[in-house]
Design an enzyme around this catalytic site. Structure first.
Site, PDB file in Angstrom:
ATOM      1  N   TYR A 116       4.544  18.419  11.023  1.00  0.00           N
ATOM      2  CA  TYR A 116       5.577  17.400  11.294  1.00  0.00           C
ATOM      3  C   TYR A 116       6.973  18.000  11.383  1.00  0.00           C
ATOM      4  O   TYR A 116       7.948  17.258  11.481  1.00  0.00           O
ATOM      5  CB  TYR A 116       5.621  16.338  10.183  1.00  0.00           C
ATOM      6  CG  TYR A 116       4.325  15.653   9.858  1.00  0.00           C
ATOM      7  CD1 TYR A 116       3.568  15.021  10.846  1.00  0.00           C
ATOM      8  CD2 TYR A 116       3.866  15.582   8.543  1.00  0.00           C
ATOM      9  CE1 TYR A 116       2.388  14.372  10.518  1.00  0.00           C
ATOM     10  CE2 TYR A 116       2.691  14.934   8.215  1.00  0.00           C
ATOM     11  CZ  TYR A 116       1.955  14.333   9.207  1.00  0.00           C
ATOM     12  OH  TYR A 116       0.809  13.689   8.876  1.00  0.00           O
ATOM     13  N   TYR A 141       0.583  14.019   0.513  1.00  0.00           N
ATOM     14  CA  TYR A 141       0.123  14.724   1.717  1.00  0.00           C
ATOM     15  C   TYR A 141       0.287  16.235   1.558  1.00  0.00           C
ATOM     16  O   TYR A 141       0.575  16.950   2.513  1.00  0.00           O
ATOM     17  CB  TYR A 141       0.850  14.180   2.968  1.00  0.00           C
ATOM     18  CG  TYR A 141       0.731  12.673   3.075  1.00  0.00           C
ATOM     19  CD1 TYR A 141      -0.494  12.084   3.369  1.00  0.00           C
ATOM     20  CD2 TYR A 141       1.808  11.834   2.820  1.00  0.00           C
ATOM     21  CE1 TYR A 141      -0.636  10.706   3.414  1.00  0.00           C
ATOM     22  CE2 TYR A 141       1.683  10.449   2.862  1.00  0.00           C
ATOM     23  CZ  TYR A 141       0.463   9.897   3.157  1.00  0.00           C
ATOM     24  OH  TYR A 141       0.321   8.530   3.201  1.00  0.00           O
ATOM     25  N   CYS A 181      -1.743  33.412   9.565  1.00  0.00           N
ATOM     26  CA  CYS A 181      -1.547  33.987  10.892  1.00  0.00           C
ATOM     27  C   CYS A 181      -1.235  32.912  11.933  1.00  0.00           C
ATOM     28  O   CYS A 181      -2.016  32.667  12.862  1.00  0.00           O
ATOM     29  CB  CYS A 181      -2.772  34.781  11.285  1.00  0.00           C
ATOM     30  SG  CYS A 181      -3.103  36.058  10.068  1.00  0.00           S
ATOM     31  N   GLU A 216       0.818  -1.214   0.000  1.00  0.00           N
ATOM     32  CA  GLU A 216       0.000   0.000   0.000  1.00  0.00           C
ATOM     33  C   GLU A 216       0.853   1.267   0.000  1.00  0.00           C
ATOM     34  O   GLU A 216       0.759   2.095   0.907  1.00  0.00           O
ATOM     35  CB  GLU A 216      -0.886   0.020   1.262  1.00  0.00           C
ATOM     36  CG  GLU A 216      -1.781  -1.182   1.419  1.00  0.00           C
ATOM     37  CD  GLU A 216      -2.516  -1.212   2.763  1.00  0.00           C
ATOM     38  OE1 GLU A 216      -3.530  -1.910   2.859  1.00  0.00           O
ATOM     39  OE2 GLU A 216      -2.064  -0.529   3.718  1.00  0.00           O
ATOM     40  N   PRO A 217       1.699   1.448  -0.998  1.00  0.00           N
ATOM     41  CA  PRO A 217       2.520   2.656  -0.997  1.00  0.00           C
ATOM     42  C   PRO A 217       1.677   3.903  -1.274  1.00  0.00           C
ATOM     43  O   PRO A 217       0.795   3.867  -2.134  1.00  0.00           O
ATOM     44  CB  PRO A 217       3.501   2.406  -2.151  1.00  0.00           C
ATOM     45  CG  PRO A 217       2.770   1.490  -3.082  1.00  0.00           C
ATOM     46  CD  PRO A 217       1.885   0.634  -2.215  1.00  0.00           C
ATOM     47  N   GLY A 218       1.929   4.949  -0.538  1.00  0.00           N
ATOM     48  CA  GLY A 218       1.279   6.228  -0.799  1.00  0.00           C
ATOM     49  C   GLY A 218       2.357   7.230  -1.189  1.00  0.00           C
ATOM     50  O   GLY A 218       2.575   7.536  -2.360  1.00  0.00           O
ATOM     51  N   ARG A 219       3.073   7.672  -0.176  1.00  0.00           N
ATOM     52  CA  ARG A 219       4.151   8.645  -0.373  1.00  0.00           C
ATOM     53  C   ARG A 219       5.135   8.242  -1.477  1.00  0.00           C
ATOM     54  O   ARG A 219       5.506   9.063  -2.310  1.00  0.00           O
ATOM     55  CB  ARG A 219       4.917   8.769   0.960  1.00  0.00           C
ATOM     56  CG  ARG A 219       5.941   9.879   1.002  1.00  0.00           C
ATOM     57  CD  ARG A 219       6.767   9.753   2.284  1.00  0.00           C
ATOM     58  NE  ARG A 219       5.946   9.609   3.477  1.00  0.00           N
ATOM     59  CZ  ARG A 219       5.432  10.623   4.171  1.00  0.00           C
ATOM     60  NH1 ARG A 219       5.677  11.854   3.805  1.00  0.00           N
ATOM     61  NH2 ARG A 219       4.684  10.399   5.245  1.00  0.00           N
TER      62      ARG A 219
HETATM   63  C1  LIG Z   1      -1.227   6.042   5.275  1.00  0.00           C
HETATM   64  C2  LIG Z   1      -1.334   4.590   5.014  1.00  0.00           C
HETATM   65  C3  LIG Z   1      -0.598   4.004   3.987  1.00  0.00           C
HETATM   66  C4  LIG Z   1       0.388   4.762   3.148  1.00  0.00           C
HETATM   67  O1  LIG Z   1       1.497   5.180   3.844  1.00  0.00           O
HETATM   68  P1  LIG Z   1       2.742   5.813   3.036  1.00  0.00           P
HETATM   69  O2  LIG Z   1       3.728   6.100   4.083  1.00  0.00           O
HETATM   70  O3  LIG Z   1       2.245   7.041   2.375  1.00  0.00           O
HETATM   71  O4  LIG Z   1       3.203   4.785   2.074  1.00  0.00           O
HETATM   72  C5  LIG Z   1      -0.795   2.657   3.726  1.00  0.00           C
HETATM   73  N1  LIG Z   1      -1.657   1.923   4.463  1.00  0.00           N
HETATM   74  C6  LIG Z   1      -2.376   2.449   5.472  1.00  0.00           C
HETATM   75  C7  LIG Z   1      -3.310   1.581   6.225  1.00  0.00           C
HETATM   76  C8  LIG Z   1      -2.240   3.799   5.787  1.00  0.00           C
HETATM   77  O5  LIG Z   1      -2.936   4.316   6.799  1.00  0.00           O
END
Ligand SMILES: *Cc1c(COP(=O)(O)O)cnc(C)c1O
Length: 401
Positions: free
Chosen positions: A313, A368, A339, A270-273
């Site tokens: 962060y 993000y 502000c 589940e890559p996001g970043r």
């Molecule tokens: C946020 C999240 C991700 C993605 O995380 P990254 O650090 O962006 O890869 C994957 N799985 C779950 C359940 C998340 O909450």
């Protein structure tokens, strides 16, 4: 994706200053090539095994980007009915959608079951009962996995670590074990897999190795108890280089994980970043150069409402001029108009001389960034633009007042 030609910044083949002159700043600028490249990198790294890449939608929720990923066969990790709706609209195959989150509501569960998603990543026993009940009312079977919390310190920022026993996410191994036994007895539940996600922006491969080892021995324990799984979902969290981090190469990541996980399962990532961070920059304009006795400020037209990561962060983002100027460098604090004292993109950053009207690019802003933006201080959210086939295209208009 980024290069200078004659001191001018380009995103792929598009000169940023020409685009910026025509567009109201700030705006997000993405590269389709870069997005494809990142997807291919992670997808190819796992090519030896059955796998599904379920992009963590929350990192960037622009439907145009999602459509690009959908065409490449990507799935989605979702956390709300809004994201489910978006993923389906983008053409993501529901059989490649996994649903996480500690607070899934009835309407969200109902639509997810009706849509035929791959599985719910369940985070509590009450949620298991709720899903069974809703599935029964719909006369359907819901596929599930338990999200286990392996109590691993992913050595990342405390706000984005999720796999420690005091975090709100998932169930500990023992609780999940009871959950699986219980799930077996529920008529409208089908046990499909197991899930974990230990945190975000992880650069320490040992955390992933430890997670894989713990998952592996747990899966054999489940097997001995007659619980059979098809999917092992290892979550996201792969870190990227914002500054000088030594990051994990996707091939090493795949090798490290696959070395310990048992064979004959479909692996979900589940890559996001990792997929979107480096595919986007935030372009902003210097409104004022403000020199005080102590500091030199560049006051820019982007604020923490557009990109909140530095404020929440303390995140580092590289900032580069859209038009490079040679000569002596200066130390700048790059600040937004909001502000709040936390509305700062950079402190004491060494950059060339800048003046009013200059454009700056804030790098690695694709993840993000827009998805965490807000209207704080009554500011319209910025436009999103993509570079594709040597042209640029607005993929979301700037909000109107
Ligand atoms: C946020 C999240 C991700 C993605 O995380 P990254 O650090 O962006 O890869 C994957 N799985 C779950 C359940 C998340 O909450």
């Amino acid at each position: 994706m980024l290069s200078y030609k004659n001191n001018q910044l380009f995103v792929d083949s598009v000169p940023v200053s020409i685009l910026a002159n025509k567009t109201d700043t700030p705006f997000y600028l993405y590269s389709k090539n870069k997005l494809s490249e990142k997807y291919n990198e992670i997808n190819n790294a796992f090519s030896k095994v059955n796998h599904i890449i379920c992009y963590a939608t929350k990192a960037n929720e622009n439907v145009y980007l999602l459509k690009i990923l959908a065409k490449k066969g990507c799935g989605c990790d979702i956390v709300s009915i809004g994201e489910l709706n978006l993923a389906l609209k983008a053409g993501i195959n529901p059989k490649k959608i996994v649903f996480a989150g500690v607070g899934k509501r009835d309407d969200e569960i109902k639509l997810a079951i009706k849509s035929g998603i791959l599985m719910f990543n369940i985070e509590s026993i009450p949620e298991l009962y709720r899903i069974d009940k809703i599935a029964k009312a719909l006369n359907k079977i819901a596929r599930i996995a338990f999200r286990v919390n392996p109590d691993i310190d992913a050595k990342t920022h405390p706000h984005i670590t999720t796999g420690l026993s005091h975090n709100k996410f998932g169930l500990c191994f023992d609780e999940a074990f009871d959950g699986y036994i219980l799930a077996k007895s529920l008529k409208n539940i089908e046990i499909a897999g197991i899930h974990t996600h230990i945190g975000s922006q992880i650069t320490d491969i040992d955390s992933f190795i430890l997670a894989s080892k713990k998952m592996s021995s747990y899966i054999s324990k489940l097997k001995s108890a007659g619980i059979k799984l098809k999917y092992i979902d290892m979550g996201g969290g792969l870190g990227i280089k914002y500054k000088d981090e030594k990051v994990i190469n996707p091939v090493d990541y795949a090798d490290a994980i696959l070395k310990y996980l048992p064979g004959n399962y479909t692996i979900i990532l589940e890559p996001g970043r990792f997929l979107v961070a480096e595919t986007g920059v935030l372009i902003t304009k210097v409104i004022y150069v403000k020199k005080t006795a102590k500091k030199n400020f560049l006051v820019v037209d982007a604020g923490m409402n557009d990109l909140v990561r530095p404020a929440i962060y303390g995140a580092y983002h590289e900032i580069i001029p859209v038009k490079w100027k040679n000569g002596k460098k200066h130390n700048w604090d790059v600040v937004g108009p909001i502000c709040e004292s936390s509305d700062v993109f950079a402190k004491d950053r060494s950059m060339p001389l800048a003046s009013e009207g200059d454009y700056l690019a804030i790098l690695c802003a694709g993840a993000y960034g827009y998805s965490m933006s807000s209207n704080y201080n009554m500011r319209p959210r910025p436009a999103e633009i993509i570079v594709e086939d040597n042209k640029y295209k607005v993929i979301r208009d700037k909000e109107k007042l």
